[in-house]
Scaffold this motif. Structure first.
Motif, PDB file in Angstrom:
ATOM      1  N   GLY A 204     -90.724 -14.140 -38.237  1.00 48.62           N
ATOM      2  CA  GLY A 204     -91.301 -13.060 -37.440  1.00 48.62           C
ATOM      3  C   GLY A 204     -91.800 -11.913 -38.296  1.00 48.62           C
ATOM      4  N   TRP A 205     -91.026 -11.568 -39.332  1.00 52.13           N
ATOM      5  CA  TRP A 205     -91.440 -10.492 -40.241  1.00 52.13           C
ATOM      6  C   TRP A 205     -92.712 -10.876 -41.000  1.00 52.13           C
ATOM      7  N   ILE A 206     -92.819 -12.154 -41.396  1.00 45.63           N
ATOM      8  CA  ILE A 206     -94.011 -12.618 -42.116  1.00 45.63           C
ATOM      9  C   ILE A 206     -95.252 -12.454 -41.241  1.00 45.63           C
ATOM     10  N   VAL A 207     -95.140 -12.867 -39.963  1.00 47.69           N
ATOM     11  CA  VAL A 207     -96.277 -12.743 -39.048  1.00 47.69           C
ATOM     12  C   VAL A 207     -96.634 -11.263 -38.851  1.00 47.69           C
ATOM     13  N   PHE A 208     -95.630 -10.414 -38.693  1.00 47.60           N
ATOM     14  CA  PHE A 208     -95.862  -8.975 -38.516  1.00 47.60           C
ATOM     15  C   PHE A 208     -96.577  -8.385 -39.732  1.00 47.60           C
ATOM     16  N   GLU A 209     -96.097  -8.739 -40.918  1.00 42.21           N
ATOM     17  CA  GLU A 209     -96.695  -8.209 -42.151  1.00 42.21           C
ATOM     18  C   GLU A 209     -98.112  -8.746 -42.345  1.00 42.21           C
ATOM     19  N   TYR A 211    -100.213  -9.585 -40.020  1.00 41.07           N
ATOM     20  CA  TYR A 211    -101.095  -8.898 -39.077  1.00 41.07           C
ATOM     21  C   TYR A 211    -101.544  -7.552 -39.650  1.00 41.07           C
ATOM     22  N   HIS A 212    -100.596  -6.799 -40.202  1.00 43.17           N
ATOM     23  CA  HIS A 212    -100.936  -5.479 -40.728  1.00 43.17           C
ATOM     24  C   HIS A 212    -101.810  -5.581 -41.979  1.00 43.17           C
ATOM     25  N   ARG A 213    -101.598  -6.619 -42.773  1.00 41.09           N
ATOM     26  CA  ARG A 213    -102.443  -6.773 -43.964  1.00 41.09           C
ATOM     27  C   ARG A 213    -103.860  -7.186 -43.584  1.00 41.09           C
ATOM     28  N   THR A 214    -103.976  -7.914 -42.477  1.00 38.95           N
ATOM     29  CA  THR A 214    -105.298  -8.394 -42.053  1.00 38.95           C
ATOM     30  C   THR A 214    -106.077  -7.315 -41.307  1.00 38.95           C
ATOM     31  N   PHE A 215    -105.404  -6.624 -40.441  1.00 37.38           N
ATOM     32  CA  PHE A 215    -106.095  -5.651 -39.568  1.00 37.38           C
ATOM     33  C   PHE A 215    -105.740  -4.198 -39.896  1.00 37.38           C
ATOM     34  N   GLY A 216    -105.032  -3.980 -40.986  1.00 35.53           N
ATOM     35  CA  GLY A 216    -104.668  -2.625 -41.371  1.00 35.53           C
ATOM     36  C   GLY A 216    -105.833  -1.858 -41.961  1.00 35.53           C
ATOM     37  N   THR A 217    -105.577  -0.618 -42.267  1.00 37.41           N
ATOM     38  CA  THR A 217    -106.641   0.237 -42.815  1.00 37.41           C
ATOM     39  C   THR A 217    -106.932  -0.078 -44.274  1.00 37.41           C
ATOM     40  N   GLU A 218    -105.923  -0.566 -44.988  1.00 34.76           N
ATOM     41  CA  GLU A 218    -106.127  -0.868 -46.408  1.00 34.76           C
ATOM     42  C   GLU A 218    -106.677  -2.272 -46.577  1.00 34.76           C
ATOM     43  N   GLU A 219    -107.621  -2.399 -47.493  1.00 34.33           N
ATOM     44  CA  GLU A 219    -108.167  -3.701 -47.806  1.00 34.33           C
ATOM     45  C   GLU A 219    -107.132  -4.529 -48.558  1.00 34.33           C
ATOM     46  N   PRO A 220    -106.886  -5.772 -48.145  1.00 34.71           N
ATOM     47  CA  PRO A 220    -105.910  -6.602 -48.858  1.00 34.71           C
ATOM     48  C   PRO A 220    -106.398  -6.936 -50.260  1.00 34.71           C
ATOM     49  N   HIS A 221    -105.514  -6.849 -51.220  1.00 29.57           N
ATOM     50  CA  HIS A 221    -105.859  -7.205 -52.597  1.00 29.57           C
ATOM     51  C   HIS A 221    -104.651  -7.880 -53.241  1.00 29.57           C
ATOM     52  N   ILE A 273     -99.267 -20.765 -54.152  1.00 26.40           N
ATOM     53  CA  ILE A 273    -100.102 -21.433 -55.164  1.00 26.40           C
ATOM     54  C   ILE A 273    -101.510 -21.665 -54.623  1.00 26.40           C
ATOM     55  N   ILE A 274    -101.585 -22.161 -53.375  1.00 28.20           N
ATOM     56  CA  ILE A 274    -102.909 -22.413 -52.786  1.00 28.20           C
ATOM     57  C   ILE A 274    -103.714 -21.120 -52.676  1.00 28.20           C
ATOM     58  N   SER A 275    -103.073 -20.075 -52.164  1.00 28.51           N
ATOM     59  CA  SER A 275    -103.790 -18.806 -52.003  1.00 28.51           C
ATOM     60  C   SER A 275    -104.184 -18.228 -53.353  1.00 28.51           C
ATOM     61  N   LEU A 298    -107.981 -12.524 -47.792  1.00 27.10           N
ATOM     62  CA  LEU A 298    -107.330 -12.769 -46.507  1.00 27.10           C
ATOM     63  C   LEU A 298    -106.637 -14.130 -46.442  1.00 27.10           C
ATOM     64  N   VAL A 299    -106.917 -14.975 -47.442  1.00 24.67           N
ATOM     65  CA  VAL A 299    -106.257 -16.287 -47.468  1.00 24.67           C
ATOM     66  C   VAL A 299    -104.744 -16.122 -47.536  1.00 24.67           C
ATOM     67  N   ASP A 300    -104.300 -15.112 -48.260  1.00 23.76           N
ATOM     68  CA  ASP A 300    -102.849 -14.902 -48.432  1.00 23.76           C
ATOM     69  C   ASP A 300    -102.138 -14.659 -47.091  1.00 23.76           C
ATOM     70  N   PRO A 301    -102.561 -13.693 -46.273  1.00 25.27           N
ATOM     71  CA  PRO A 301    -101.869 -13.504 -44.984  1.00 25.27           C
ATOM     72  C   PRO A 301    -102.073 -14.656 -44.008  1.00 25.27           C
ATOM     73  N   ILE A 302    -103.259 -15.310 -44.066  1.00 25.23           N
ATOM     74  CA  ILE A 302    -103.511 -16.438 -43.161  1.00 25.23           C
ATOM     75  C   ILE A 302    -102.555 -17.588 -43.458  1.00 25.23           C
ATOM     76  N   LEU A 303    -102.432 -17.929 -44.730  1.00 26.23           N
ATOM     77  CA  LEU A 303    -101.499 -18.992 -45.105  1.00 26.23           C
ATOM     78  C   LEU A 303    -100.053 -18.590 -44.806  1.00 26.23           C
ATOM     79  N   SER A 304     -99.763 -17.303 -44.916  1.00 24.98           N
ATOM     80  CA  SER A 304     -98.407 -16.838 -44.615  1.00 24.98           C
ATOM     81  C   SER A 304     -98.052 -17.102 -43.154  1.00 24.98           C
ATOM     82  N   VAL A 305     -99.000 -16.882 -42.247  1.00 18.88           N
ATOM     83  CA  VAL A 305     -98.753 -17.147 -40.828  1.00 18.88           C
ATOM     84  C   VAL A 305     -98.531 -18.646 -40.595  1.00 18.88           C
TER      85      VAL A 305
END
Length: 430
Positions: A204-209, A211-221, A273-275, A298-305
């Motif tokens: 649940g925490w992974i999905v929550f995190e 979501y915020h990395r994907t739709f948050g104000t900061e660009e994921p890096h 590794i994939i991401s 965005l591959v990182d949070p997508i694979l995390s979900v």
């Protein structure tokens, strides 16, 4: 009814409180009792006289006609003190129970051997994970890599899960007492449940995190190279730990709970590794210049979900098994219908009822039942008891068997549920 040919003198009559069993006498009349016992009253076995009374299996003694010929290896054939049992108070409130010899030491020894092997595998896995975790902490502090320290924190959850399993195993080996007659073996089941709940919280925490990395104000890096190195090392360690634990996970819910944590981390390492490979290959600071104009970070949070969903899916069976144990349901590997049918095939057995089959802990099952004996059977209750016990032990692997042999059900206060009469084997789920 499908079972009528097996029990021509039994009738199953529907009633508001559930099906009722009636025993039809040779003259055709039906008795509310299971059978006509020629006026012999066994109600409670309290204060009755024992003239020629047969106690089929009484704590391992053979009481047929009160001959103590087989008394735990002692020869009592000519023991005059046992000739007259008219006022034998020791049997007044035994209520006809036959405890199936209560010799389930072989089952306990087997469970103890499995627990010893499981403990060894858990310790090996804990050493592997803890060593790599410490190496990541040291490397993260020296290099200043947050990725290394973050993965060390992830490894810490695995180490905690394994440590919990070991503590539960230690508690489970405490000796049973008069207050805790089954001992503390259920501690392992509770540990498995807690580990599963912890996994679901992590998912649940992974999905929550994500979501915020994907739709948050900061660009994921994501810095791909350190992540790739950490993920590869974690994958190798988790493969080794999973291989070690897999040998014991099949026969221990406790170990399976720890195994699920390691498996989740292993899947996480694969995702990392994939991401990392995709980010190193295609990601750019300007997504418009990247392949297909996609922001590959965005591959990182997508694979995390996806990994979180895999964690939930892979651990669901363990939770179902744990809940079945805590609700004292019949173990999945034991067909209660077939077991009852096999017992009712034993010569002299009219009916088996008030059946209970449950799991104490992994590899330790218990079985209790009332066995209605045909009053015309000449073989003796001890012979029936031995055959029924052997069926439960040898064919179904049940270690703890307690039987109550009866010649009448008039004194029975328990529920006489006989659903097993409707099938000879477990019906398939529709």
């Amino acid at each position: 009814m499908a079972f009528a040919f097996l029990f021509p003198r039994l009738r199953l009559v529907p009633a508001a409180g559930g099906p009722q069993i009636y025993f039809t006498s040779p003259s055709g009349s039906a008795s509310a009792d299971f059978h006509d016992h020629h006026g012999h009253d066994h109600a409670g076995h309290e204060g009755h006289e024992h003239h020629g009374h047969e106690h089929g299996g009484h704590e391992g003694h053979d009481h047929h006609d009160h001959d103590h010929g087989d008394h735990e290896g002692h020869d009592h054939d000519d023991h005059d003190d046992h000739d007259d049992h008219d006022d034998h108070d020791d049997h007044d409130d035994h209520e006809g129970h036959d405890h199936g010899d209560h010799d389930h030491h072989a089952g306990h020894d087997h469970a103890h051997d499995l627990r010893g092997a499981s403990r060894k595998n858990l310790i090996i896995a804990l050493v592997l994970i803890a060593t790599y975790m410490l190496a990541e902490v040291v490397g993260g502090v020296i290099s200043g890599s947050l990725a290394l320290i973050a993965d060390a924190g992830h490894m810490l959850t695995d180490a905690a899960a394994i440590a919990m399993a070991l503590v539960a195993m230690w508690i489970a080996e405490r000796v049973a007492t008069a207050e805790r007659t089954f001992g503390y073996e259920r501690t392992e089941v509770l540990a498995a449940m807690l580990n599963t709940v912890a996994l679901w919280l992590i998912a649940g925490w992974i999905v929550f995190e994500a979501y915020h990395r994907t739709f948050g104000t900061e660009e994921p890096h994501v810095d791909g190279l350190p992540v790739l190195i950490v993920g590869t090392g974690g994958l190798l360690i988790n493969i080794a730990a999973a291989w070690v634990l897999h040998r014991s996970a099949g026969h221990s819910m406790n170990v399976e709970g720890a195994f699920q944590h390691v498996l989740a981390d292993l899947m996480g390492s694969v995702g990392v590794i994939i991401s990392a490979v995709l980010i190193l290959s295609f990601a750019t600071d300007n997504p418009a210049d990247a392949l297909w104009g996609f922001n590959w970070f965005l591959v990182d949070p997508i694979l995390s979900v996806l990994i979180a969903l895999l964690i939930l899916w892979s651990s669901r069976h363990l939770m179902v098994t744990v809940m079945n144990v805590l609700l004292e349901g019949t173990p999945q590997h034991i067909d209660a219908y077939a077991l009852c049918n096999d017992i009712e095939e034993v010569e002299g057995v009219t009916l088996i009822h008030d059946v209970h089959i449950w799991t104490i802990t992994s590899g330790s099952e218990a079985f209790t039942a009332h066995v209605l004996v045909d009053p015309s059977y000449q073989g003796g209750n001890e012979q029936i008891r031995t055959q029924v016990q052997n069926i439960a032990h040898n064919q179904y692997g049940i270690g703890h068997v307690t039987l109550q042999l009866e010649n009448t059900a008039s004194s029975c206060k328990e529920d006489h549920h006989v659903d097993h009469l409707l099938h000879t084997s477990r019906p398939s789920a529709s």
